[in-house]
Design a protein around this motif. Structure first.
Motif, PDB file in Angstrom:
ATOM      1  N   THR A 129     -22.892 -40.047 -58.108  1.00 15.61           N
ATOM      2  CA  THR A 129     -23.615 -38.650 -58.231  1.00 15.61           C
ATOM      3  C   THR A 129     -25.132 -38.605 -58.160  1.00 15.61           C
ATOM      4  O   THR A 129     -25.760 -39.647 -58.004  1.00 15.61           O
ATOM      5  N   THR A 130     -25.184 -37.378 -57.351  1.00 14.78           N
ATOM      6  CA  THR A 130     -26.605 -37.360 -56.941  1.00 14.78           C
ATOM      7  C   THR A 130     -27.207 -35.907 -57.391  1.00 14.78           C
ATOM      8  O   THR A 130     -26.326 -34.990 -57.213  1.00 14.78           O
ATOM      9  N   PHE A 131     -28.313 -35.957 -58.046  1.00 10.11           N
ATOM     10  CA  PHE A 131     -28.875 -34.617 -58.558  1.00 10.11           C
ATOM     11  C   PHE A 131     -30.051 -34.283 -57.452  1.00 10.11           C
ATOM     12  O   PHE A 131     -31.041 -35.226 -57.334  1.00 10.11           O
ATOM     13  N   ILE A 132     -30.062 -32.979 -57.099  1.00  6.93           N
ATOM     14  CA  ILE A 132     -31.118 -32.611 -56.144  1.00  6.93           C
ATOM     15  C   ILE A 132     -31.768 -31.333 -56.601  1.00  6.93           C
ATOM     16  O   ILE A 132     -31.220 -30.412 -56.851  1.00  6.93           O
ATOM     17  N   ILE A 133     -33.133 -31.610 -57.045  1.00  6.07           N
ATOM     18  CA  ILE A 133     -33.952 -30.666 -57.419  1.00  6.07           C
ATOM     19  C   ILE A 133     -34.475 -30.056 -56.151  1.00  6.07           C
ATOM     20  O   ILE A 133     -35.448 -30.856 -55.732  1.00  6.07           O
ATOM     21  N   ALA A 134     -34.305 -28.848 -55.710  1.00 13.36           N
ATOM     22  CA  ALA A 134     -35.143 -28.203 -54.482  1.00 13.36           C
ATOM     23  C   ALA A 134     -35.262 -26.835 -54.428  1.00 13.36           C
ATOM     24  O   ALA A 134     -34.307 -26.015 -55.330  1.00 13.36           O
ATOM     25  N   ASN A 135     -35.760 -26.285 -53.860  1.00  8.80           N
ATOM     26  CA  ASN A 135     -35.755 -24.741 -53.633  1.00  8.80           C
ATOM     27  C   ASN A 135     -35.619 -24.271 -52.110  1.00  8.80           C
ATOM     28  O   ASN A 135     -35.801 -23.051 -52.103  1.00  8.80           O
ATOM     29  N   ARG A 136     -35.264 -25.210 -51.480  1.00 10.92           N
ATOM     30  CA  ARG A 136     -34.876 -24.913 -50.167  1.00 10.92           C
ATOM     31  C   ARG A 136     -33.570 -24.721 -49.968  1.00 10.92           C
ATOM     32  O   ARG A 136     -32.758 -25.708 -50.336  1.00 10.92           O
ATOM     33  N   ILE A 137     -32.889 -23.596 -49.435  1.00 11.15           N
ATOM     34  CA  ILE A 137     -31.454 -23.406 -49.262  1.00 11.15           C
ATOM     35  C   ILE A 137     -30.878 -24.492 -48.516  1.00 11.15           C
ATOM     36  O   ILE A 137     -29.883 -25.002 -48.889  1.00 11.15           O
ATOM     37  N   SER A 138     -31.641 -25.017 -47.498  1.00 10.23           N
ATOM     38  CA  SER A 138     -31.176 -26.057 -46.646  1.00 10.23           C
ATOM     39  C   SER A 138     -30.982 -27.298 -47.291  1.00 10.23           C
ATOM     40  O   SER A 138     -29.859 -28.066 -46.947  1.00 10.23           O
ATOM     41  N   SER A 139     -31.686 -27.728 -48.410  1.00 12.20           N
ATOM     42  CA  SER A 139     -31.387 -28.738 -49.128  1.00 12.20           C
ATOM     43  C   SER A 139     -30.454 -28.544 -50.219  1.00 12.20           C
ATOM     44  O   SER A 139     -29.851 -29.770 -50.458  1.00 12.20           O
ATOM     45  N   VAL A 140     -29.778 -27.510 -50.571  1.00 14.10           N
ATOM     46  CA  VAL A 140     -29.069 -27.267 -51.348  1.00 14.10           C
ATOM     47  C   VAL A 140     -27.591 -26.821 -50.975  1.00 14.10           C
ATOM     48  O   VAL A 140     -26.550 -27.006 -51.761  1.00 14.10           O
ATOM     49  N   ALA A 141     -27.687 -26.412 -49.934  1.00 19.40           N
ATOM     50  CA  ALA A 141     -26.147 -25.402 -49.364  1.00 19.40           C
ATOM     51  C   ALA A 141     -25.151 -26.368 -49.426  1.00 19.40           C
ATOM     52  O   ALA A 141     -24.097 -26.051 -49.702  1.00 19.40           O
ATOM     53  N   VAL A 186     -33.184 -15.516 -52.743  1.00 21.26           N
ATOM     54  CA  VAL A 186     -34.043 -16.987 -52.117  1.00 21.26           C
ATOM     55  C   VAL A 186     -33.329 -16.938 -50.936  1.00 21.26           C
ATOM     56  O   VAL A 186     -34.212 -17.190 -50.005  1.00 21.26           O
ATOM     57  N   TYR A 187     -31.911 -16.816 -50.864  1.00 26.63           N
ATOM     58  CA  TYR A 187     -31.508 -17.246 -49.411  1.00 26.63           C
ATOM     59  C   TYR A 187     -32.066 -16.056 -48.485  1.00 26.63           C
ATOM     60  O   TYR A 187     -32.474 -16.260 -47.360  1.00 26.63           O
ATOM     61  N   ASP A 188     -32.149 -14.740 -48.685  1.00 23.60           N
ATOM     62  CA  ASP A 188     -32.345 -13.812 -48.015  1.00 23.60           C
ATOM     63  C   ASP A 188     -33.778 -13.896 -47.739  1.00 23.60           C
ATOM     64  O   ASP A 188     -34.411 -13.744 -46.497  1.00 23.60           O
ATOM     65  N   VAL A 189     -34.702 -14.235 -48.514  1.00 24.90           N
ATOM     66  CA  VAL A 189     -36.463 -14.648 -48.189  1.00 24.90           C
ATOM     67  C   VAL A 189     -36.325 -15.718 -47.159  1.00 24.90           C
ATOM     68  O   VAL A 189     -37.115 -15.723 -46.159  1.00 24.90           O
ATOM     69  N   GLN A 190     -35.583 -16.704 -47.374  1.00 28.41           N
ATOM     70  CA  GLN A 190     -35.756 -17.910 -46.602  1.00 28.41           C
ATOM     71  C   GLN A 190     -35.192 -17.477 -44.943  1.00 28.41           C
ATOM     72  O   GLN A 190     -35.633 -18.271 -43.979  1.00 28.41           O
ATOM     73  N   GLN A 191     -34.071 -16.714 -45.146  1.00 31.76           N
ATOM     74  CA  GLN A 191     -33.385 -16.421 -43.850  1.00 31.76           C
ATOM     75  C   GLN A 191     -34.587 -15.725 -42.943  1.00 31.76           C
ATOM     76  O   GLN A 191     -34.532 -15.956 -41.715  1.00 31.76           O
ATOM     77  N   GLN A 192     -35.197 -14.796 -43.731  1.00 25.13           N
ATOM     78  CA  GLN A 192     -36.042 -13.946 -42.773  1.00 25.13           C
ATOM     79  C   GLN A 192     -37.445 -14.826 -42.228  1.00 25.13           C
ATOM     80  O   GLN A 192     -37.767 -14.483 -41.184  1.00 25.13           O
ATOM     81  N   THR A 193     -37.715 -16.019 -42.847  1.00 24.56           N
ATOM     82  CA  THR A 193     -38.802 -16.747 -42.590  1.00 24.56           C
ATOM     83  C   THR A 193     -38.574 -17.631 -41.499  1.00 24.56           C
ATOM     84  O   THR A 193     -39.423 -18.125 -40.940  1.00 24.56           O
TER      85      THR A 193
END
Ligand SMILES: Nc1ncnc2c1ncn2[C@@H]1O[C@H](COP(=O)(O)OP(=O)(O)OP(=O)(O)O)[C@@H](O)[C@H]1O
Ligand SMILES: [Mg+2]
Length: 311
Positions: free
Chosen positions: A259-271, A303-310
């Motif tokens: 079991t792995t918990f990942i706390i992140a705010n990047r979509i690529s880290s959590v997708a 968050v997804y939309d913002v990160q897609q744009q950048t």
């Protein structure tokens, strides 16, 4: 007065001797009075520590090895009883053994608090937490914590060699194991470049590592422990996307079935997580896979939309 023979030389000497005898204690008194304030504060802090109730570590259950099944059931939690707001408000979710769980949410939403409860640094005021189907408070704390590996949000490195920093929890580790933990954390190649390699000193007397490098050394340290449950609290936040992908591939290989918990705010880290939990002000507001969450209006899609744009 001595010249004018009003007093004798002896009287003059006596006078100065007495003056000294008075001034020395006076000066010391000044110092003592200023230190008294400091002592009072120190004493207050000391007695707070002495009066703190002793934490019991023993529990009925020894966590020799954990499968990693976790369940939060209507958990309410605040750090201090007089806090006006609960840091976690009625949080419920369940994690099957071996799943990868991502926690997302704005700063202060309660992500790290979930982990603090899991590690039993605190106990919830209401609700239950089950680990492998047993209430978390029944576990022996030492054994529980030894099976959960957490890479903290702000990693701490000691002023010693890189090798010792990585092998901190397992000081008798084989060199080869240290190297493979380091390469899994994508830091091996960087350490190799240093003149002293793994003997390079970290900190004041040694090299200054970047935030991302520190994070990766802390990750290597935790991977070396081979925990049953791995928690990465914002571990790859200071790492570029390319390196992050490498770390994730390695993690999938090393942590398969754990079991792995990942706390992140990047979509690529959590997708690619099995479940994504989105927190907002202590409440679990969204819950699902990447695909499911993209079909809902809410924090995740924004968050997804913002990160897609950048990118
Ligand atoms: N040790 C503590 N003592 C008291 N309150 C705390 C403590 N740690 C966190 N809090 C409070 O609990 C709430 C949740 O904090 P938490 O650390 O879980 O947030 P987070 O989601 O991990 O945020 P971040 O992304 O900034 O790490 C916040 O309101 C915070 O102020
Ligand atoms: Mg946090």
């Amino acid at each position: 007065m001595t010249i004018q023979q009003q007093i004798t030389v002896g009287e003059l000497v006596t006078f100065f001797t007495y003056t000294w005898m008075i001034t020395m204690p006076m000066r010391q008194l000044g110092r003592v009075i200023s230190q008294l304030g400091m002592t009072k504060v120190a004493l207050e802090r000391l007695s707070a520590i002495l009066d703190a109730p002793a934490e019991t570590y023993e529990g009925q259950l020894q966590a020799q090895s954990l499968k990693g099944k976790i369940q939060f059931d209507d958990v309410w939690f605040k750090y201090a009883d007089d806090d006006p707001e609960y840091a976690l408000q009625g949080v419920s979710f369940s994690v099957a053994a071996g799943e990868k769980i991502a926690l997302m949410g704005a700063t202060g939403a309660g992500k790290s608090s979930i982990i603090a409860l899991l590690m039993r640094f605190y106990e919830p005021q209401r609700g239950t937490i089950l680990i492998d189907d047993a209430a978390s408070h029944r576990y022996d704390k030492t054994s529980l914590r030894s099976r959960i590996g957490v890479v903290l949000q702000k990693p701490f490195l000691f002023s010693t060699s890189i090798a010792k920093n990585i092998a901190y929890a397992r000081p008798r580790s084989h060199e080869q194991d240290i190297y493979s933990a380091a390469s899994a954390a994508a830091i091996h190649d960087i350490i190799d470049i240093f003149a002293d390699g793994y003997d390079t000193l970290v900190g004041e007397k040694g090299v200054t590592l970047s935030g991302g490098q520190k994070q990766r050394i802390a990750l290597a340290r935790t991977l070396l422990e081979k925990p049953d449950i791995l928690v990465l609290d914002d571990t790859t936040s200071a790492v570029d996307a390319e390196t992050e992908r490498h770390i994730q591939e390695e993690l999938i290989a090393q942590m398969s079935n754990r079991t792995t918990f990942i706390i992140a705010n990047r979509i690529s880290s959590v997708a690619d997580a099995d479940q994504i939990l989105v927190f907002e002000k202590g409440k679990l507001v969204q819950h699902g896979t990447h695909r499911q969450l993209l079909q809902q209006e809410g924090f995740y899609k924004r968050v997804y939309d913002v990160q897609q744009q950048t990118t």
